[in-house]
Design a protein around this motif. Structure first.
Motif, PDB file in Angstrom:
ATOM      1  N   GLY A 178      11.047  12.890   0.015  1.00 50.41           N
ATOM      2  CA  GLY A 178       9.745  12.302   0.325  1.00 50.41           C
ATOM      3  C   GLY A 178       8.999  11.859  -0.926  1.00 50.41           C
ATOM      4  N   ALA A 179       9.050  12.687  -1.962  1.00 50.95           N
ATOM      5  CA  ALA A 179       8.369  12.343  -3.216  1.00 50.95           C
ATOM      6  C   ALA A 179       9.013  11.130  -3.871  1.00 50.95           C
ATOM      7  CB  ALA A 179       8.392  13.538  -4.165  1.00 50.95           C
ATOM      8  N   LEU A 180      10.349  11.053  -3.808  1.00 48.28           N
ATOM      9  CA  LEU A 180      11.040   9.899  -4.381  1.00 48.28           C
ATOM     10  C   LEU A 180      10.687   8.624  -3.617  1.00 48.28           C
ATOM     11  CD1 LEU A 180      13.033   8.696  -6.387  1.00 48.28           C
ATOM     12  CD2 LEU A 180      14.884   9.366  -4.838  1.00 48.28           C
ATOM     13  N   GLN A 226       0.007  10.936  -5.141  1.00 44.89           N
ATOM     14  CA  GLN A 226       1.438  10.974  -4.855  1.00 44.89           C
ATOM     15  C   GLN A 226       2.253  11.225  -6.120  1.00 44.89           C
ATOM     16  OE1 GLN A 226       1.762   7.159  -2.870  1.00 44.89           O
ATOM     17  NE2 GLN A 226       1.958   8.149  -0.858  1.00 44.89           N
ATOM     18  N   LEU A 227       1.902  10.564  -7.215  1.00 47.28           N
ATOM     19  CA  LEU A 227       2.631  10.762  -8.465  1.00 47.28           C
ATOM     20  C   LEU A 227       2.407  12.163  -9.016  1.00 47.28           C
ATOM     21  CD1 LEU A 227       2.124   7.291 -10.188  1.00 47.28           C
ATOM     22  CD2 LEU A 227       4.155   8.155  -8.986  1.00 47.28           C
ATOM     23  N   GLY A 228       1.195  12.690  -8.872  1.00 50.96           N
ATOM     24  CA  GLY A 228       0.913  14.056  -9.300  1.00 50.96           C
ATOM     25  C   GLY A 228       1.701  15.076  -8.495  1.00 50.96           C
ATOM     26  N   MET A 229       1.810  14.835  -7.186  1.00 52.06           N
ATOM     27  CA  MET A 229       2.588  15.740  -6.343  1.00 52.06           C
ATOM     28  C   MET A 229       4.068  15.681  -6.707  1.00 52.06           C
ATOM     29  SD  MET A 229       0.626  15.181  -2.692  1.00 52.06           S
ATOM     30  CE  MET A 229       1.815  16.098  -1.757  1.00 52.06           C
ATOM     31  N   ALA A 230       4.573  14.502  -7.008  1.00 49.76           N
ATOM     32  CA  ALA A 230       5.972  14.364  -7.409  1.00 49.76           C
ATOM     33  C   ALA A 230       6.232  15.105  -8.711  1.00 49.76           C
ATOM     34  CB  ALA A 230       6.335  12.883  -7.554  1.00 49.76           C
ATOM     35  N   SER A 231       5.299  15.035  -9.632  1.00 54.26           N
ATOM     36  CA  SER A 231       5.434  15.746 -10.908  1.00 54.26           C
ATOM     37  C   SER A 231       5.469  17.259 -10.690  1.00 54.26           C
ATOM     38  CB  SER A 231       4.277  15.364 -11.829  1.00 54.26           C
ATOM     39  OG  SER A 231       4.372  16.060 -13.048  1.00 54.26           O
ATOM     40  N   GLY A 232       4.571  17.750  -9.850  1.00 51.94           N
ATOM     41  CA  GLY A 232       4.552  19.181  -9.543  1.00 51.94           C
ATOM     42  C   GLY A 232       5.818  19.626  -8.832  1.00 51.94           C
ATOM     43  N   LEU A 233       6.330  18.787  -7.950  1.00 50.02           N
ATOM     44  CA  LEU A 233       7.552  19.105  -7.223  1.00 50.02           C
ATOM     45  C   LEU A 233       8.750  19.140  -8.167  1.00 50.02           C
ATOM     46  CD1 LEU A 233       8.773  19.727  -4.489  1.00 50.02           C
ATOM     47  CD2 LEU A 233       8.923  17.269  -4.063  1.00 50.02           C
ATOM     48  N   LEU A 234       8.758  18.268  -9.151  1.00 46.68           N
ATOM     49  CA  LEU A 234       9.836  18.283 -10.144  1.00 46.68           C
ATOM     50  C   LEU A 234       9.845  19.607 -10.902  1.00 46.68           C
ATOM     51  CD1 LEU A 234      12.138  16.909 -11.648  1.00 46.68           C
ATOM     52  CD2 LEU A 234      10.420  15.814 -13.097  1.00 46.68           C
ATOM     53  N   ASP A 235       8.679  20.070 -11.301  1.00 42.68           N
ATOM     54  CA  ASP A 235       8.588  21.373 -11.975  1.00 42.68           C
ATOM     55  C   ASP A 235       9.113  22.489 -11.076  1.00 42.68           C
ATOM     56  OD1 ASP A 235       7.449  20.150 -14.187  1.00 42.68           O
ATOM     57  OD2 ASP A 235       5.391  20.651 -13.611  1.00 42.68           O
ATOM     58  N   CYS A 244      15.175  22.665   1.760  1.00 45.10           N
ATOM     59  CA  CYS A 244      13.741  22.359   1.782  1.00 45.10           C
ATOM     60  C   CYS A 244      13.351  21.555   0.542  1.00 45.10           C
ATOM     61  CB  CYS A 244      12.943  23.654   1.875  1.00 45.10           C
ATOM     62  SG  CYS A 244      11.165  23.399   1.999  1.00 45.10           S
ATOM     63  N   LEU A 245      13.900  21.956  -0.604  1.00 42.21           N
ATOM     64  CA  LEU A 245      13.632  21.246  -1.848  1.00 42.21           C
ATOM     65  C   LEU A 245      14.105  19.793  -1.764  1.00 42.21           C
ATOM     66  CD1 LEU A 245      12.861  21.120  -4.870  1.00 42.21           C
ATOM     67  CD2 LEU A 245      15.173  21.967  -5.369  1.00 42.21           C
ATOM     68  N   VAL A 246      15.309  19.597  -1.263  1.00 42.04           N
ATOM     69  CA  VAL A 246      15.850  18.238  -1.143  1.00 42.04           C
ATOM     70  C   VAL A 246      14.981  17.393  -0.212  1.00 42.04           C
ATOM     71  CG1 VAL A 246      17.809  16.885  -0.270  1.00 42.04           C
ATOM     72  CG2 VAL A 246      18.209  18.862  -1.748  1.00 42.04           C
ATOM     73  N   LEU A 283       0.834  -1.201   0.000  1.00 40.67           N
ATOM     74  CA  LEU A 283       0.000   0.000   0.000  1.00 40.67           C
ATOM     75  C   LEU A 283       0.876   1.261   0.000  1.00 40.67           C
ATOM     76  CD1 LEU A 283      -2.736  -1.192   2.504  1.00 40.67           C
ATOM     77  CD2 LEU A 283      -2.935  -0.941   0.016  1.00 40.67           C
ATOM     78  N   PRO A 284       0.336   2.380  -0.477  1.00 41.21           N
ATOM     79  CA  PRO A 284       1.143   3.598  -0.606  1.00 41.21           C
ATOM     80  C   PRO A 284       1.301   4.390   0.689  1.00 41.21           C
ATOM     81  CG  PRO A 284      -1.038   3.980  -1.512  1.00 41.21           C
ATOM     82  CD  PRO A 284      -0.974   2.521  -1.119  1.00 41.21           C
ATOM     83  N   TRP A 285       1.109   3.761   1.818  1.00 41.36           N
ATOM     84  CA  TRP A 285       1.317   4.422   3.100  1.00 41.36           C
ATOM     85  C   TRP A 285       1.969   3.415   4.039  1.00 41.36           C
ATOM     86  CZ3 TRP A 285      -3.713   3.658   1.167  1.00 41.36           C
ATOM     87  CH2 TRP A 285      -4.423   2.592   1.736  1.00 41.36           C
ATOM     88  N   THR A 286       2.507   3.924   5.144  1.00 45.00           N
ATOM     89  CA  THR A 286       3.125   3.059   6.137  1.00 45.00           C
ATOM     90  C   THR A 286       2.274   3.069   7.399  1.00 45.00           C
ATOM     91  OG1 THR A 286       4.485   4.871   6.976  1.00 45.00           O
ATOM     92  CG2 THR A 286       5.466   3.462   5.278  1.00 45.00           C
TER      93      THR A 286
END
Length: 102
Positions: A76-78, A42-51, A69-71, A10-13
């Motif tokens: 987390g997104a990775l 989660q994938l959408g947030m990772a995409s936005g964070l990459l931008d 902060c970015l790192v 599952l996508p959570w712990t």
């Protein structure tokens, strides 16, 4: 879709940070749909964070605190993206392993 003897990551712990698994023999249940939706978010947030990261890195005025902060956010997104990829990979493997022509 998982087979009856396979667990879906599952996508959570859990509260202690350990992975959570779902035992199911189909993808149509409430928790399976919830997991699909969370993975999509989660994938959408990772995409936005990459931008956002590309913009910050292109700005010569970005300071060390902003980069730190970015790192942190990228880490987390990775982590989330790798969990989604692992979960999807296991589900794909089981579909192809069970294929009659394999």
């Amino acid at each position: 879709m998982t087979t009856s003897n396979e667990l879906r990551l599952l996508p959570w712990t859990g509260p202690d940070g350990k992975p959570c698994f779902l035992s199911t023999d189909g993808g149509g249940g409430y928790l399976s749909r919830l997991a699909d939706n969370i993975e999509s978010v989660q994938l959408g947030m990772a995409s936005g964070l990459l931008d956002q990261a590309l913009e910050l890195l292109a700005d010569a005025g970005t300071g060390p605190d902003d980069l730190r902060c970015l790192v942190k956010d990228l880490t987390g997104a990775l982590r989330d993206t790798l969990r989604v990829a692992t979960s999807c990979g296991h589900r794909l493997d089981s579909r192809f392993t069970d294929h009659p022509f394999r």
